[in-house]
Design an enzyme around this catalytic site. Structure first.
Site, PDB file in Angstrom:
ATOM      1  N   LEU A  17      12.709 -10.594  35.435  1.00 45.12           N
ATOM      2  CA  LEU A  17      13.721 -11.616  35.727  1.00 45.12           C
ATOM      3  C   LEU A  17      14.116 -11.516  37.191  1.00 45.12           C
ATOM      4  O   LEU A  17      13.912 -10.495  37.832  1.00 45.12           O
ATOM      5  CB  LEU A  17      14.959 -11.397  34.865  1.00 45.12           C
ATOM      6  CG  LEU A  17      14.757 -11.343  33.350  1.00 45.12           C
ATOM      7  CD1 LEU A  17      16.063 -11.043  32.666  1.00 45.12           C
ATOM      8  CD2 LEU A  17      14.192 -12.638  32.850  1.00 45.12           C
ATOM      9  N   ASP A  18      14.711 -12.594  37.720  1.00 47.53           N
ATOM     10  CA  ASP A  18      15.221 -12.482  39.087  1.00 47.53           C
ATOM     11  C   ASP A  18      16.745 -12.455  39.067  1.00 47.53           C
ATOM     12  O   ASP A  18      17.356 -12.425  38.004  1.00 47.53           O
ATOM     13  CB  ASP A  18      14.669 -13.605  39.972  1.00 47.53           C
ATOM     14  CG  ASP A  18      15.142 -14.961  39.519  1.00 47.53           C
ATOM     15  OD1 ASP A  18      14.784 -15.950  40.179  1.00 47.53           O
ATOM     16  OD2 ASP A  18      15.857 -15.050  38.519  1.00 47.53           O
ATOM     17  N   SER A  19      17.350 -12.454  40.238  1.00 48.80           N
ATOM     18  CA  SER A  19      18.794 -12.203  40.285  1.00 48.80           C
ATOM     19  C   SER A  19      19.581 -13.319  39.623  1.00 48.80           C
ATOM     20  O   SER A  19      20.627 -13.071  38.998  1.00 48.80           O
ATOM     21  CB  SER A  19      19.249 -12.011  41.723  1.00 48.80           C
ATOM     22  OG  SER A  19      18.829 -13.097  42.513  1.00 48.80           O
TER      23      SER A  19
END
Lengths: 124, 205
Positions: free
Chosen positions: B159-161
């Site tokens: 996942l990203d931020s």
């Protein structure tokens, strides 16, 4: 050549707009994202948009991804400020449905690349 | 029978004797610290300021404030019996019948159907863990096969931020309290989230 490289590596001290360092700018961005994310169900209801909440959230993610490459802190601050202004106008219903729907439509037609599109667009 | 049930309901909510004398038709719906809002015949009629020093000394310990309202079935049973024996139309031999009649239906209903406005259902570490994992499995950017309690959001699950922000928001909605930014950026595994919620809700096991 070497002087140009050296000049590029020099760090300039400039007056900040809002954030002093990258961590603070990151916090502002994430808070803006959170605020928009929470507001989207109410936007869909208030403006009676023909889009689903998931589509709106995907569009929100797309808009944030457009500026993912930006590294300059003052540019990030400016973009956050513009995002906050848009959020304020959307929350207070100063916009109309057309303004909100314009997020979903590109205002500029992409330039034709292949032969047939150029033919239909007209030779210039 | 209905009168007995209504009487018991009122007394269970507030078992002090002063309420029996003065607010017979009233149902107490909420209290915050020291003011009591009495819901009487459909209207919130008065707000009585009660502090422990206003009450007679022997009744002060009987007052149960809503914030600590976690009754066990035994406590309910003994209070029901006390009220039933005090009710003058009920003799001692009928108390057992009443107990049998009311025990199953009323205890469960009294334990589960009343919502005490300032308390939450009891949580345990396992229930928190199950809820956290369920929320993560429902999130479409997470593959349920790769998800474990210790999987890192960014490194393992990819996942990203912004996805991380969405996950934390889903946890806030699930458990009903705000997680500030400083804490949220440190919660990078489901195990961290479970531990954080257990700390906030004071659950030690």
């Amino acid at each position: 050549m070497a002087a140009r490289e050296a000049a590029g590596r020099v760090v300039r001290q400039v007056r900040p707009i809002l954030s002093l360092d990258a961590g603070e700018a990151r916090k502002r961005v994430l808070n803006l994202y959170k605020a928009w994310y929470r507001q989207i169900p109410y936007v869909v209801l208030d403006y009676d948009i023909p889009k689903t909440i998931e589509e709106c959230r995907a569009k929100l993610r797309e808009e944030f991804d457009k500026n993912r490459h930006v590294k300059d802190i003052r540019v990030i601050d400016m973009l956050v400020i513009k995002g906050q202004m848009e959020l304020k106008e959307t929350v207070q219903i100063w916009k109309q449905k057309g303004h909100v729907m314009s997020y979903f439509k590109e205002t500029q037609e992409p330039k034709p690349t292949d032969f047939l599109s150029k033919f239909f667009a007209g030779h210039d | 029978m209905a009168a007995v049930a209504a009487y018991m309901r009122n007394s269970l909510v507030r078992s002090a004797s002063i309420f029996r004398r003065t607010f017979c038709n009233a149902v107490v719906v909420g209290s915050q610290h020291t003011t009591l809002h009495i819901h009487q015949d459909g209207f919130i009629s008065r707000s009585v300021l009660l502090t422990p020093q206003h009450l007679p000394k022997q009744n002060a310990s009987q007052i149960r404030w809503f914030a600590e309202a976690k009754l066990s079935v035994d406590q309910i049973r003994e209070r029901v019996l006390k009220v039933c024996t005090a009710f003058d139309k009920v003799t001692a031999d009928k108390v057992l019948c009443i107990l049998f009649l009311f025990s199953i239906s009323l205890f469960q209903r009294l334990v589960t159907s009343k919502r005490y406005f300032s308390s939450k259902p009891p949580l345990s570490l396992e229930s928190i863990r199950d809820r956290v994992l369920l929320v993560l499995k429902l999130y479409d950017k997470v593959e349920p096969t790769k998800l474990t309690v210790d999987s890192h959001f960014i490194n393992d699950l990819g996942l990203d931020s912004l996805d991380h922000v969405e996950v934390i928001m889903a946890m806030e909605d699930e458990f009903g309290f705000e997680i500030p930014d400083g804490d949220a950026e440190k919660l990078l595994r489901p195990a961290d989230i479970v531990r954080y919620i257990a700390d906030k809700e004071d659950i030690y096991e």
